[in-house]
Design a protein around this motif. Structure first.
Motif, PDB file in Angstrom:
ATOM      1  N   LEU A 227       0.841  -1.289   0.069  1.00  0.00           N
ATOM      2  CA  LEU A 227      -0.002  -0.061  -0.053  1.00  0.00           C
ATOM      3  C   LEU A 227       0.855   1.264   0.071  1.00  0.00           C
ATOM      4  N   ILE A 228       0.106   2.243  -0.548  1.00  0.00           N
ATOM      5  CA  ILE A 228       1.137   3.591  -0.647  1.00  0.00           C
ATOM      6  C   ILE A 228       0.609   4.621   0.124  1.00  0.00           C
ATOM      7  N   ASN A 229       1.347   4.971   0.828  1.00  0.00           N
ATOM      8  CA  ASN A 229       0.990   6.284   2.005  1.00  0.00           C
ATOM      9  C   ASN A 229       0.943   7.404   1.156  1.00  0.00           C
ATOM     10  N   GLU A 230       0.392   8.551   1.879  1.00  0.00           N
ATOM     11  CA  GLU A 230       0.168   9.820   1.075  1.00  0.00           C
ATOM     12  C   GLU A 230       1.293  10.512   0.845  1.00  0.00           C
ATOM     13  N   ASP A 231       2.423  10.227   1.514  1.00  0.00           N
ATOM     14  CA  ASP A 231       3.534  10.890   0.924  1.00  0.00           C
ATOM     15  C   ASP A 231       4.405  10.307   0.068  1.00  0.00           C
ATOM     16  N   GLY A 232       3.685   9.153  -0.552  1.00  0.00           N
ATOM     17  CA  GLY A 232       4.499   8.292  -1.641  1.00  0.00           C
ATOM     18  C   GLY A 232       5.247   6.946  -0.939  1.00  0.00           C
ATOM     19  N   SER A 233       5.669   7.091   0.515  1.00  0.00           N
ATOM     20  CA  SER A 233       6.448   5.798   0.871  1.00  0.00           C
ATOM     21  C   SER A 233       5.380   4.553   0.785  1.00  0.00           C
ATOM     22  N   LEU A 234       6.140   3.655   1.054  1.00  0.00           N
ATOM     23  CA  LEU A 234       5.224   2.133   1.024  1.00  0.00           C
ATOM     24  C   LEU A 234       4.845   1.786   2.371  1.00  0.00           C
ATOM     25  N   GLY A 235       3.589   1.436   2.493  1.00  0.00           N
ATOM     26  CA  GLY A 235       3.028   1.147   3.441  1.00  0.00           C
ATOM     27  C   GLY A 235       2.879  -0.549   4.078  1.00  0.00           C
ATOM     28  N   GLU A 236       1.970  -0.966   4.506  1.00  0.00           N
ATOM     29  CA  GLU A 236       1.994  -2.312   4.688  1.00  0.00           C
ATOM     30  C   GLU A 236       1.671  -3.209   3.538  1.00  0.00           C
ATOM     31  N   ARG A 237       1.943  -4.398   3.599  1.00  0.00           N
ATOM     32  CA  ARG A 237       1.996  -5.461   2.538  1.00  0.00           C
ATOM     33  C   ARG A 237       0.296  -5.593   2.096  1.00  0.00           C
ATOM     34  N   ASN A 238      -0.172  -5.550   0.945  1.00  0.00           N
ATOM     35  CA  ASN A 238      -1.452  -6.039   0.466  1.00  0.00           C
ATOM     36  C   ASN A 238      -1.541  -7.167   0.269  1.00  0.00           C
ATOM     37  N   PRO A 239      -2.683  -7.879   0.826  1.00  0.00           N
ATOM     38  CA  PRO A 239      -2.966  -9.301   0.450  1.00  0.00           C
ATOM     39  C   PRO A 239      -3.068  -9.759  -0.669  1.00  0.00           C
ATOM     40  N   ALA A 240      -2.140  -9.368  -1.878  1.00  0.00           N
ATOM     41  CA  ALA A 240      -2.159 -10.005  -2.914  1.00  0.00           C
ATOM     42  C   ALA A 240      -0.849 -10.836  -3.190  1.00  0.00           C
ATOM     43  N   PHE A 241      -0.815 -12.198  -3.032  1.00  0.00           N
ATOM     44  CA  PHE A 241       0.262 -13.046  -3.048  1.00  0.00           C
ATOM     45  C   PHE A 241       0.434 -14.008  -4.166  1.00  0.00           C
ATOM     46  N   CYS A 242       1.694 -14.186  -4.490  1.00  0.00           N
ATOM     47  CA  CYS A 242       1.873 -15.183  -5.325  1.00  0.00           C
ATOM     48  C   CYS A 242       1.779 -16.647  -4.714  1.00  0.00           C
ATOM     49  N   GLY A 243       0.879 -17.484  -5.568  1.00  0.00           N
ATOM     50  CA  GLY A 243       0.851 -18.790  -4.933  1.00  0.00           C
ATOM     51  C   GLY A 243       1.717 -19.768  -5.462  1.00  0.00           C
ATOM     52  N   SER A 244       2.199 -19.453  -6.620  1.00  0.00           N
ATOM     53  CA  SER A 244       3.412 -20.464  -7.180  1.00  0.00           C
ATOM     54  C   SER A 244       3.646 -19.807  -8.672  1.00  0.00           C
ATOM     55  N   ILE A 245       4.847 -20.333  -9.307  1.00  0.00           N
ATOM     56  CA  ILE A 245       5.242 -19.946 -10.514  1.00  0.00           C
ATOM     57  C   ILE A 245       5.009 -21.134 -11.585  1.00  0.00           C
ATOM     58  N   GLU A 246       4.936 -20.833 -12.558  1.00  0.00           N
ATOM     59  CA  GLU A 246       4.897 -21.938 -13.769  1.00  0.00           C
ATOM     60  C   GLU A 246       6.122 -22.531 -14.218  1.00  0.00           C
ATOM     61  N   HIS A 247       6.222 -23.751 -14.261  1.00  0.00           N
ATOM     62  CA  HIS A 247       7.538 -24.348 -15.104  1.00  0.00           C
ATOM     63  C   HIS A 247       7.225 -24.333 -16.531  1.00  0.00           C
ATOM     64  N   LYS A 248       7.778 -23.713 -17.269  1.00  0.00           N
ATOM     65  CA  LYS A 248       7.636 -23.390 -18.515  1.00  0.00           C
ATOM     66  C   LYS A 248       8.704 -24.046 -19.795  1.00  0.00           C
ATOM     67  N   MET A 249       8.019 -24.232 -20.771  1.00  0.00           N
ATOM     68  CA  MET A 249       8.901 -24.633 -21.878  1.00  0.00           C
ATOM     69  C   MET A 249      10.175 -23.640 -22.227  1.00  0.00           C
ATOM     70  N   GLY A 250       9.818 -22.186 -22.157  1.00  0.00           N
ATOM     71  CA  GLY A 250      10.722 -21.428 -22.347  1.00  0.00           C
ATOM     72  C   GLY A 250      10.716 -20.022 -21.548  1.00  0.00           C
ATOM     73  N   ILE A 251      11.124 -19.060 -21.999  1.00  0.00           N
ATOM     74  CA  ILE A 251      11.142 -17.586 -21.294  1.00  0.00           C
ATOM     75  C   ILE A 251      11.261 -17.981 -19.703  1.00  0.00           C
ATOM     76  N   LYS A 252      12.319 -18.777 -19.301  1.00  0.00           N
ATOM     77  CA  LYS A 252      12.297 -19.330 -18.054  1.00  0.00           C
ATOM     78  C   LYS A 252      12.773 -18.286 -16.777  1.00  0.00           C
ATOM     79  N   GLY A 253      13.449 -17.160 -17.597  1.00  0.00           N
ATOM     80  CA  GLY A 253      13.884 -16.016 -16.680  1.00  0.00           C
ATOM     81  C   GLY A 253      12.803 -15.158 -16.407  1.00  0.00           C
ATOM     82  N   SER A 254      11.552 -15.240 -16.936  1.00  0.00           N
ATOM     83  CA  SER A 254      10.445 -14.574 -16.662  1.00  0.00           C
ATOM     84  C   SER A 254       9.487 -15.212 -15.817  1.00  0.00           C
ATOM     85  N   ALA A 255       9.254 -14.458 -14.927  1.00  0.00           N
ATOM     86  CA  ALA A 255       8.437 -15.214 -13.532  1.00  0.00           C
ATOM     87  C   ALA A 255       6.765 -15.092 -14.130  1.00  0.00           C
TER      88      ALA A 255
END
Length: 598
Positions: free
Chosen positions: A236-264
């Motif tokens: 979350l972003i504070n009024e002064d532009g600094s970063l606040g607390e963690r928003n509950p938007a979480f990564c559950g996993s990443i895919e194991h792919k054929m290519g572009i493996k350096g891209s999450a």
């Protein structure tokens, strides 16, 4: 081993000589300060950062891939440092709005930098590419307050953007999404749902991640008409532009792919995450599609960039690889055998790749030019025509560039023989990395349906007529150029074929809507082929008069590759036209149950 050198000579040829970009930019107030000296400096510095910083990380990034641990994603070794270098040098805001700290460079220029990015490191390129799309969407649809809050940090690379559309049950049909947005009393919303295939949904490159999330309000209409767009920050972003607390938007996993493996590629879970609406309620798709024209061109350029680096690497190999003698006798008698470029079939593969790459570069610049005119030109009629051409060309750019990009990486791999199948040589990575470009940002089958259904049949070919007029005007303007005459006659015939096929599908679709889907893919391939013929004619019109006095061989090679394209590639237009004209009957005749096993 893999090799890449940014093709600056060809880029300058397309930009300065074929399309005379400086003349166009000088007529539009927003681009008048984009001088040839500035363009040269950007191209030179862009080449350095891509060749020296990103290309060396390409294979190691593929070998290592992204790592996922307890909700955190770590990018491959070297990615973070390279990203910081690029951010500090201003590359993240190259095409951004000057008002908020961007550099305001025209799309005709940024497409060339994007090609370098994808050629040097396709996985890495996706992080800034998604950020560029997100900032474009925000710049066009967010409130002034939100723009002031987000854009400067995103142009600086301190914060990075994502695009969260797809859900496990909802790919192309976004009307089926289930992610919900519940309003709060303070004007924000609680976003709950799961998104999949989210490029850069979690990573360690920036301080914050700004998710652009499609969701439905409680009282939203059914289907795609009930989708809204929300800005959901990782922190979350504070009024002064600094970063606040963690928003509950979480990564559950990443895919194991054929290519572009350096891209999450992430599964993102939004568990009542706080978000803010962008634009109007239930108008989220309209907001998102602002960025889609740019993003789909960008993904097309992924195919182009990978085709280019695959070609350069294969030619480096071919120069050293000796096998057998030339058909007419030894060309290098001092060696035990001749290099493989003496063999006609190797040349066939190499020329196919080169012809598509060079035409693709011109085509990407052409679409970029239309985007610039639709955005910056002062004449409303010019803007309107350019916008129509953008609408028509976007599915072609995404689909045809990526289809040919995969073809080019495969042909380049074939030139290596057995070595092309071995990881250490690098060729197989380009094939794997190119494959995804045909799938994401709307599969190429969907792009073909968009072209045939929405951009051709629905307006009875009006957009196609605009493009036809563009080509006919070019042919007429070069009627006295004797050196281009052989190409113009074949180009005119190809345009005639395209027009006839277009009219035929429109007529048949009025009685049978299945004709649209039956024709779509072959029609897109025909359209792309005719478009590339137009690009080659424009390049020859410039190169042919200069070829005789050219000691470098650049202009004469242009003419010779054009000859190859017109003699050995363009004739495929007749077969594609026949396939379209065959209609839907043979596709739809087999009963559905007979597709399945016992």
């Amino acid at each position: 081993m893999a090799k890449y050198k940014a093709p600056l000579r060809d880029m300058r040829f397309v930009l300065n000589e074929v399309f005379e970009a400086d003349k166009l930019w000088s007529t539009m107030p927003a681009t008048q300060e984009v001088t040839p000296d500035l363009v040269d400096a950007i191209l030179e510095e862009g080449a350095k950062v891509n060749e020296n910083e990103l290309f060396p990380l390409n294979r190691t990034g593929d070998e290592e891939g992204c790592q996922f641990n307890d909700g955190e994603v770590t990018t491959p070794k070297g990615f973070k440092e390279a990203f910081q270098l690029m951010a500090e040098s201003g590359w993240m805001g190259l095409g951004g709005n000057i008002e908020f700290g961007g550099q305001g460079m025209p799309k005709m220029l940024t497409v060339l930098f994007e090609e370098m990015l994808y050629a040097s490191n396709a996985s890495f390129a996706l992080y800034p590419a998604l950020n560029s799309g997100a900032t474009l969407c925000l710049d066009n649809h967010a409130s002034d307050e939100m723009k002031e809050q987000l854009l400067p940090a995103m142009y600086e690379g301190r914060w990075m953007g994502t695009m969260c559309l797809t859900e496990p049950h909802s790919g192309t049909d976004l009307g089926l999404i289930r992610t919900k947005a519940e309003p709060n009393t303070d004007g924000s919303y609680n976003i709950t749902g799961t998104k999949i295939f989210i490029t850069g949904g979690e990573h360690d490159l920036s301080e914050n991640i700004i998710h652009l999330v499609l969701a439905k309000l409680p009282d939203a209409p059914a289907g795609s008409r009930g989708i809204s767009l929300f800005m959901v920050p990782k922190f979350l972003i504070n009024e002064d532009g600094s970063l606040g607390e963690r928003n509950p938007a979480f990564c559950g996993s990443i895919e194991h792919k054929m290519g572009i493996k350096g891209s999450a590629t992430c599964v993102m879970n939004f568990d009542g995450a706080q978000g803010w609406m962008i634009g109007e309620p239930n108008k989220g798709l309209a907001c998102m599609f602002t960025m889609m024209n740019y993003e789909r061109l960008s993904i097309g350029i992924q195919g182009l960039g990978l085709g280019e680096v695959a070609y350069q690497s294969a030619m480096d190999f071919a120069q050293e690889r000796i096998q057998s003698r030339a058909p007419g006798g030894a060309k290098y008698p001092e060696k035990a055998a001749d290099n493989i470029l003496v063999h006609p079939d190797v040349r066939r593969m190499a020329l196919n790749v080169r012809a598509f790459n060079e035409a693709g570069r011109a085509f990407a610049s052409y679409v970029g030019m239309q985007l610039d005119m639709s955005k910056f030109h002062e004449d409303a009629d010019v803007r309107k025509k350019a916008a129509a051409l953008v609408a028509l060309m976007t599915p072609v750019a995404k689909s045809y560039l990526t289809d040919r990009g995969l073809d080019c990486t495969i042909s380049a791999q074939q030139i290596y023989g057995g070595q092309g199948y071995i990881r250490e040589w690098g060729a197989e990575q380009y094939v794997r990395d190119a494959r995804i470009a045909q799938i994401y940002e709307g599969t190429n089958g969907i792009q073909a349906l968009d072209l045939m259904g929405r951009k051709v049949v629905s307006n009875k070919g009006e957009y196609v007529k605009l493009f036809e007029q563009d080509i006919r005007s070019f042919i007429e303007a070069n009627a006295d150029n004797a050196q281009v005459q052989p190409y113009l006659a074949k180009l005119a015939a190809a345009v005639d074929t395209l027009v006839q096929v277009t009219e035929g599908v429109i007529e048949k679709a009025a009685a049978n809507p299945e004709e649209i889907g039956a024709a779509s893919q072959d029609y897109l391939d025909l359209f792309g082929l005719v478009t590339y013929a137009y690009m080659w004619a424009r390049m020859v019109a410039v190169a042919a008069p200069k070829a005789a006095e050219d000691t470098s061989g650049f202009y004469s090679s242009k003419v010779k590759v054009a000859n190859f394209f017109y003699a050995r590639v363009l004739p495929k237009a007749a077969a594609l036209a026949a396939q379209v004209n065959a209609g839907a009957e043979t596709l739809m005749d087999l009963e559905e149950e007979l597709f399945y096993g016992e």
